[in-house]
Write an enzyme that holds these catalytic residues in place. Structure first.
Site, short mmCIF file in Angstrom:
data_model
loop_
_atom_site.label_atom_id
_atom_site.label_comp_id
_atom_site.label_asym_id
_atom_site.label_seq_id
_atom_site.Cartn_x
_atom_site.Cartn_y
_atom_site.Cartn_z
N LYS A 86 36.83 78.63 -14.82
CA LYS A 86 38.06 77.81 -14.23
C LYS A 86 39.33 78.34 -14.85
CE LYS A 86 35.49 73.47 -14.48
NZ LYS A 86 35.08 72.27 -15.46
N ARG B 172 26.26 89.19 -37.20
CA ARG B 172 27.56 88.83 -38.09
C ARG B 172 27.45 89.13 -39.41
NH1 ARG B 172 29.44 83.35 -35.12
NH2 ARG B 172 31.30 84.49 -33.97
P1 AMP Z 1 33.91 81.28 -18.67
O1 AMP Z 1 33.28 80.77 -19.87
O2 AMP Z 1 35.12 80.41 -18.43
O3 AMP Z 1 34.22 82.69 -18.90
O4 AMP Z 1 32.91 81.37 -17.28
C1 AMP Z 1 31.75 81.96 -17.19
C2 AMP Z 1 30.97 81.31 -16.27
O5 AMP Z 1 31.58 81.29 -15.08
C3 AMP Z 1 29.51 81.96 -16.10
O6 AMP Z 1 28.82 81.28 -16.35
C4 AMP Z 1 29.71 82.48 -14.67
O7 AMP Z 1 28.47 82.32 -13.96
C5 AMP Z 1 30.72 81.45 -14.10
N1 AMP Z 1 31.19 81.97 -12.65
C6 AMP Z 1 31.86 83.20 -12.60
N2 AMP Z 1 32.21 83.53 -11.36
C7 AMP Z 1 31.90 82.27 -10.21
C8 AMP Z 1 31.71 81.88 -9.34
N3 AMP Z 1 32.20 82.41 -8.37
N4 AMP Z 1 31.21 80.75 -8.95
C9 AMP Z 1 30.59 79.90 -9.81
N5 AMP Z 1 30.57 80.32 -11.09
C10 AMP Z 1 31.17 81.40 -11.68
#
Ligand code: AMP
Length: 396
Positions: free
Chosen positions: A195, A36
């Protein structure tokens, strides 16, 4: 580019207050990743080249309006001097700039102590913003990643001084404009991650703007479940089913093609090397969980990329931190990287986990632009104009 940049400003002999984001990781009192800091160098050097005197204003951590000694920005001084190839004077108080010594007047570059030590900063207190504004002649915002917060040093001050975007902010705005503002079509968005509930507004905005929406990761399970498919033990927000259905209905209206996984990789536990198999998206066994998209889904994703001109990506397609559930993310990243290098695809990606996933895949370098801004990038994908951007002067 609707906003003024350094190109439109007369900086000769002017003190330029530059809002930067140097909220870097520190381990044992030493900056462990200076990315950064390195990225703001072009802006600071440009201001110097145009005869301006930069005063860098930044936050570090969350001291909540109080002086917290281990959140001092002094830790950034040496890496900053290294990045700029010149000396920088560190200043602890606003008074020091209000009543400068001869030494301070002679300084080329000044770094001001953590702006969040002042209670007025996060409150965007008008008096504090005015006090800050009085320290300089011109305001330059180079902190896109802090622009989603209306604070005194990101928003209030911009309303009080002639203002412009710095080089990093300019690059970020141009990349985002190319991806979502006036993109070359077809545009494809990849949205993955854990999510649906954290990315609702983003999905709602994207179905109005993009031609293809690829949904992956844990959130794809919620969409599959909303279609009446049994997802076994998978991460899934069952209570979000009506919302997922609304998004699918909206996409049908706007003509946005939604791509959910057609096949998936399932395992009995969330663990590296867990025994796994590929099954159809509707065939997840009751006692297993979906952890990645399968090979047929990867093929579809690659085909959609092949036919697209622009890609915007946030969120991994599977549990990318653990092997082999990083396969779909790696394969899609490699496909996007190849097309980007060949000049066939404009690819923009952002968000904390996404940057980590693309780095892990070895694809980040090949993308047209990878934004390290987390919240600000997501808010932009949600279609919001960020307060720190909105407050900048418009180009003539
Ligand atoms: P985000 O911060 O919302 O972008 O989510 C990222 C996280 O989603 C990562 O830690 C991934 O391991 C998790 N993730 C992605 N696909 C899956 C899945 N099918 N089951 C559980 N966790 C997931």
């Amino acid at each position: 580019m609707p906003w003024k940049t350094l190109d439109e400003m007369d900086l000769k002999g002017k003190r330029v207050l530059v809002r930067v984001d140097i909220n870097v990781p520190v381990e044992n009192g030493v900056v462990s990743d200076a990315t950064r800091i390195d990225r703001i160098a072009p802006t600071v050097l440009d201001i110097l080249a145009k005869g301006g005197k930069p005063v860098l204003v930044a936050h570090f951590g969350r001291p909540k309006g109080k002086v917290v000694l281990d959140m001092t920005l002094r830790v950034c001084l040496k890496p900053l001097e290294r990045a700029l190839g010149r000396s920088v004077v560190f200043v602890e108080t606003l008074e020091a700039i209000e009543h400068p010594t001869d030494e301070l007047n002679a300084a080329d570059v000044i770094l001001l102590e953590n702006i969040r030590f002042h209670a007025g900063e996060e409150k965007n207190d008008p008096e504090f913003a005015a006090r800050l504004a009085a320290l300089g002649d011109i305001y330059c915002n180079d902190a896109f990643s802090a622009a989603h917060r209306a604070h005194a040093s990101t928003e209030g001050i911009a309303r009080l001084l002639p203002s412009c975007a710095g080089r990093l902010m300019e690059a970020e705005l141009k990349a985002l404009e190319a991806a979502l503002g006036a993109p070359q079509r077809p545009v494809v968005a990849v949205v993955g991650g854990a999510k649906v509930s954290t990315k609702l507004e983003l999905l709602g905005n994207l179905v109005e703007k993009v031609d293809h929406l690829i949904i992956g990761g844990g959130m794809a399970n919620t969409f599959l479940a909303a279609k009446g498919i049994n997802v076994g033990k998978s991460l899934c927000e069952h209570d979000m089913a009506p919302t997922a259905q609304d998004i699918l209905a909206k996409a049908a209206k706007t003509g946005c093609a939604i791509h959910l996984p057609v096949d998936v990789v399932v395992a009995s536990e969330f663990k590296a090397g867990a025994e796994n198999k590929v099954v159809g998206a509707a065939e997840c066994p009751e006692d297993m969980m979906i952890l990645d998209a399968g090979p047929e889904s990867i093929k579809t994703i690659s085909q959609v990329f092949e036919n697209a001109k622009t890609l915007i990506w946030n969120g991994p397609l599977g549990a990318f931190e653990i092997e082999p559930f990083d396969t779909a993310t790696n394969a899609a990243a490699a496909a996007a990287a190849r097309l980007s290098v060949a000049g066939k695809l404009i690819s923009v990606a952002g968000g904390g986990d996404t940057v980590a996933a693309l780095n892990k895949a070895g694809a980040a370098e090949a993308f047209t632009y990878v934004s390290t801004a987390g919240g600000a990038f997501l808010e932009w994908m949600e279609g919001k104009l960020l307060p720190g951007v909105a407050a900048l002067d418009l180009a003539a």
